[in-house]
Design an enzyme around this catalytic site. Structure first.
Site, mmCIF file in Angstrom:
data_model
loop_
_atom_site.group_PDB
_atom_site.id
_atom_site.type_symbol
_atom_site.label_atom_id
_atom_site.label_comp_id
_atom_site.label_asym_id
_atom_site.label_seq_id
_atom_site.Cartn_x
_atom_site.Cartn_y
_atom_site.Cartn_z
ATOM 1 N N SER A 131 45.866 39.269 40.949
ATOM 2 C CA SER A 131 45.070 38.710 39.846
ATOM 3 C C SER A 131 43.587 38.718 40.210
ATOM 4 O O SER A 131 43.017 39.785 40.411
ATOM 5 C CB SER A 131 45.574 37.305 39.501
ATOM 6 O OG SER A 131 45.049 36.851 38.287
ATOM 7 N N ASP A 180 52.252 42.244 31.245
ATOM 8 C CA ASP A 180 51.346 41.175 31.699
ATOM 9 C C ASP A 180 50.825 40.394 30.497
ATOM 10 O O ASP A 180 50.287 40.962 29.556
ATOM 11 C CB ASP A 180 50.178 41.792 32.473
ATOM 12 C CG ASP A 180 49.386 40.762 33.264
ATOM 13 O OD1 ASP A 180 49.266 39.612 32.805
ATOM 14 O OD2 ASP A 180 48.897 41.109 34.348
ATOM 15 N N HIS A 185 52.700 38.764 34.411
ATOM 16 C CA HIS A 185 51.632 38.624 35.405
ATOM 17 C C HIS A 185 52.199 38.305 36.788
ATOM 18 O O HIS A 185 51.700 38.786 37.802
ATOM 19 C CB HIS A 185 50.666 37.524 34.962
ATOM 20 C CG HIS A 185 49.409 37.482 35.762
ATOM 21 N ND1 HIS A 185 48.526 38.538 35.830
ATOM 22 C CD2 HIS A 185 48.866 36.503 36.541
ATOM 23 C CE1 HIS A 185 47.505 38.222 36.603
ATOM 24 N NE2 HIS A 185 47.690 36.998 37.052
#
Length: 808
Positions: A672, A745, A779
């Site tokens: 991330s 995601d 994610h």
């Protein structure tokens, strides 16, 4: 020709040179797989007085088949329309009852066969445990009778768990309110074959500013609107413990149900139209109505409109009533917050928010409880004369904690503490609460006018949890307990009986898996409650140490250093290193320099961890500190790249000086915002041999109204956005980079296009890069097949470009 160099190229070229590869899921080297594919001990849920517990078993991972089930993404939700529960739900596979005193577990009779368990919930008096079981056709409600150690199915597979809680316990434990599928529910529109009646048109003809983050899974057309309404619409039933249902409320888009502490009133939140295509469902119009037990409406508390436009900034909020709840210390009193600054943090006012209350039967006028100088955060209720209110201001990282008198708004609140909430060393802990006669959490008074605080106790020397007693009259503290254990890291879980001195604690060490104990803080007697085994024994003897070092500007930094399995510290063989990190923004240097890691923390590799590679011969520097500081009027991101590179250089220098690594064979990685960090480090430095960037964002013009902790929009700070965007600096990238991203995601800003476009830019400019798109993954990754393949990809990349890198 260098024969070693030729061997490396021959070994790895087939893996890396093709434009696209038809590759099935792979599994990593056994040294990694043996750690990543272990059976984990159960988690435990212990009741408030420590007399009852529930053991919760679940598989570490989902399967790719589970992730491949039908999924609809609507209004910020991800729904399985067949089963009517989140398509991303993580299920438990078994439950057992556990007696903390005798340390014995008991099987539960009549449990469902091969269950998929979610939403476990203790009843108010903690005599029962409710849970949902997802079948092939839907969601059932089950309840466990703790005394008889048996389970019972209360409903068919007709619960609607698509939004909010599917069930809410009655305060007297006589049953639950549940949300069920409507009897006349319409069929969903198949958007794949639906013929549109016209285009989708969005307008802003009035010129309002709607500077929203880049949300995903939003509604896109009328068919989506219709399907969203169908999926979130429920009927509310009351079901008793025998499974007898009674219709309580007809169909509506109910998002929340909450009982007053005395059980006489129920507040129901219901989503209304119009919907939005630019914000998710929590910002759709919502009504808050209080009903009596006969489902008669008593009070319309709020009719919140659609919220598409807000003032700029993290401290912006909407006008009108918000943060609606019940006072825990009274039978039926509503409270809520209203902004006094129009919700605009740029407005200069003495007070930002005001808290109001309204007592049953809700036909009087609201009365003021308190005003806050900063933005309201929360309240811990106590009694008629004392409660604690918290306020916060993100821009200065300031928090304020005050005592106030709920019965007298004219009495000035007394400031307990104002601090920088990123200053961990000054954290006074949290006020200890107990369950009152309504089974609600309220302040626990150890003596008259004396409350308690329980905290982590971070200081420069380590973590030493504590319990303090605070006298409200003298405003003085007395320390009742502080951990002094040198061998174990201690966490205080819950005060069971302060008069007797019994406290539930959790102990762990670098090699001992965390377990629960009952500690008597008066005698220091320690009784073990659980005995979970260490599933990662291959790491038992790994050297682990929190190291500290300085950045070039003198800032103190830290990281957790692991040496490879079997490493001889005396010989100091130079090994390759993996550094893993995540940048964090600060407004002052002293907070940024604080250490919150401990060498005594259990060495716990999880799916995204770099720790596995100590079993492959690598030195690992995990959780390396990457503070980005902006003091005064300067924002942290104004010097992001310079500080980022400074952090990385300091870390490599520190471990290099120790003699453990070959600094020419160092990899950097992150997930991330850590992936964003990785790409920037490879673009702006020559410190690394390779990088691994998972699920990141690389082009900040695609997040133009702020990202992470950046409040300014692109047009206010274009140089910041462009300088921080690895995409804009792709021409500087020559270091091998492995990009991994979940195809599904849903995180704001890190949509898959970020990695796809960045890969295309790097490939077009001739940079060595590999893009791995994981099907069905969000994610965070969930499927075992995906995670094993991810570990294989990372291992192959590190072997090729780091461990076996040829140094000219």
């Amino acid at each position: 020709m260098n024969h070693f160099k030729f061997f490396v190229l021959l070994l790895f070229t087939p893996f890396f040179t093709s434009a696209q590869l038809d590759l099935s899921y792979q599994t990593p080297h056994n040294n990694i797989k043996s750690l990543a594919d272990v059976t984990m001990p159960p988690s435990i849920s212990i009741n408030n007085d420590g007399t009852k517990a529930l053991l919760i078993y679940r598989d570490q991972y989902k399967t790719i088949a589970e992730l491949s089930e039908t999924e609809l993404r609507l209004g910020g939700l991800r729904i399985n329309p067949v089963t009517n529960i989140s398509s991303r739900a993580r299920y438990s596979t078994n439950l057992e009852l556990f007696d903390p005193k005798s340390q014995t577990s008991s099987k539960i009779a009549n449990m469902p066969t091969n269950p998929s368990i979610a939403n476990t919930s203790w009843s108010p008096k903690q005599n029962y445990i409710a849970f949902t079981n997802t079948t092939a056709t839907g969601v059932e409600l089950w309840v466990i009778d703790y005394a008889s150690k048996s389970a019972k199915k209360l409903t068919d597979a007709n619960l609607n768990a698509n939004i909010g809680g599917a069930m809410t316990w009655m305060p007297d434990e006589s049953g639950l309110l549940i949300k069920t599928l409507p009897a006349n529910r319409p069929k969903l529109i198949d958007t794949a074959i639906n013929i549109p009646k016209g285009p989708t048109i969005s307008v802003n003809e009035a010129g309002q500013k709607a500077q929203n983050r880049t949300y995903q899974d939003l509604l896109q057309n009328k068919a989506d609107e219709t399907n969203f309404e169908t999926l979130v619409t429920s009927e509310i039933y009351k079901v008793d413990l025998n499974g007898t249902p009674t219709l309580w409320k007809t169909a509506g888009m109910y998002s929340g149900i909450s009982f007053s502490p005395d059980g006489n009133y129920i507040m129901v939140s219901e989503i209304k139209k119009p919907f939005s295509y630019i914000v998710p469902y929590p910002r759709f119009p919502t009504s808050y109505i209080v009903y009596n037990q006969n489902t008669e409406p008593v009070k319309v508390v709020a009719e919140v409109p659609l919220i598409e436009e807000l003032p700029q900034g993290f401290m912006a909020t909407r006008t009108g009533i918000r943060n609606i709840g019940w006072r825990n210390d009274q039978p039926a009193t509503l409270y809520w917050v209203e902004a006094l600054d129009g919700g605009d943090p740029e407005t200069d006012v003495d007070f930002r928010d005001e808290v109001f209350q309204l007592k049953a039967p809700f036909n009087g006028n609201k009365s003021s409880l308190a005003k806050t100088k900063l933005r309201y955060a929360s309240i811990t209720w106590g009694n008629d004369n004392i409660a604690v209110i918290y306020e916060r201001w993100w821009n200065t990282r300031t928090s304020r904690t005050l005592f106030f008198n709920p019965s007298n708004s004219n009495e000035k609140p007394q400031l307990f503490l104002e601090r920088n909430y990123q200053d961990t060393y000054s954290d006074p802990g949290s006020f200890v609460t107990m369950r009152n006669d309504y089974d609600q959490s309220v302040l626990e008074f150890s003596k008259s006018n004396t409350v308690m605080l329980m905290g982590d106790g971070y200081i420069p020397e380590g973590k030493f949890p504590f319990i303090d007693e605070y006298n409200l009259k003298s405003k003085s503290k007395k320390r009742l307990y502080q951990s002094k254990d040198d061998d174990f890291l201690e966490d205080l879980v819950n005060i069971i009986d302060i008069k007797k001195g019994d406290v539930l604690v959790r102990l762990e060490s670098a090699t001992q898996f965390l377990n629960y104990y009952m500690r008597n803080i008066r005698t220091n007697k320690l009784e073990q409650v659980t005995d979970f085994n260490n599933p990662f024994k291959a790491l038992q003897d790994v050297h682990k140490k929190v190291i500290t070092y300085k950045r070039d500007d003198g800032l103190e930094l830290s990281g957790i250093l692991y040496l490879p399995v079997g490493y001889d510290k005396d010989k100091k063989e130079k090994r390759p290193m993996i550094m893993w990190a995540y940048p964090r923004e600060y407004k002052d240097r002293s907070s940024a320099a604080q250490v919150t890691s401990s060498s005594k923390e259990f060495t716990y590799p999880y799916y995204g961890s770099p720790i596995y590679w100590v079993n492959r011969g690598y030195v690992v520097l995990d959780d390396a500190a990457f503070p980005i500081i902006g003091e005064g009027d300067e924002q942290p991101n104004d010097s992001f790249v310079k500080q980022l590179v400074g952090n990385a250089k300091a870390a490599i220098d520190a471990v290099d000086v120790m003699g453990y690594i070959d600094r020419n064979r160092v990899a950097v990685g992150g997930h991330s915002y850590g992936a964003f960090m990785t790409a920037n480090l490879l673009s702006h430095s020559d410190l690394f041999a390779a990088g691994i960037a998972r699920s990141g964002a690389y082009n900040r013009t695609l997040t133009p109204f702020g990202f992470q902790s950046e409040e300014r929009n692109y047009w206010e700070a274009p140089e910041v956005y462009n300088t921080m965007s690895p995409f804009m600096n792709a021409h500087n990238m020559k270091t091998p980079l492995l990009l991994i991203h979940g195809e599904a995601d849903n995180n704001s800003g890190t949509y898959p296009m970020q990695s796809e476009r960045y890969f295309n830019a790097l490939k077009g400019l001739g940079a060595p890069v590999r893009l791995v798109m994981l099907p069905k993954e969000s994610h965070g990754y969930a499927a075992k097949e995906s995670i094993m393949h991810m570990l294989w990809e990372q291992d192959q990349w590190l072997e090729a470009y780091v461990k076996n890198k040829v140094v000219e």
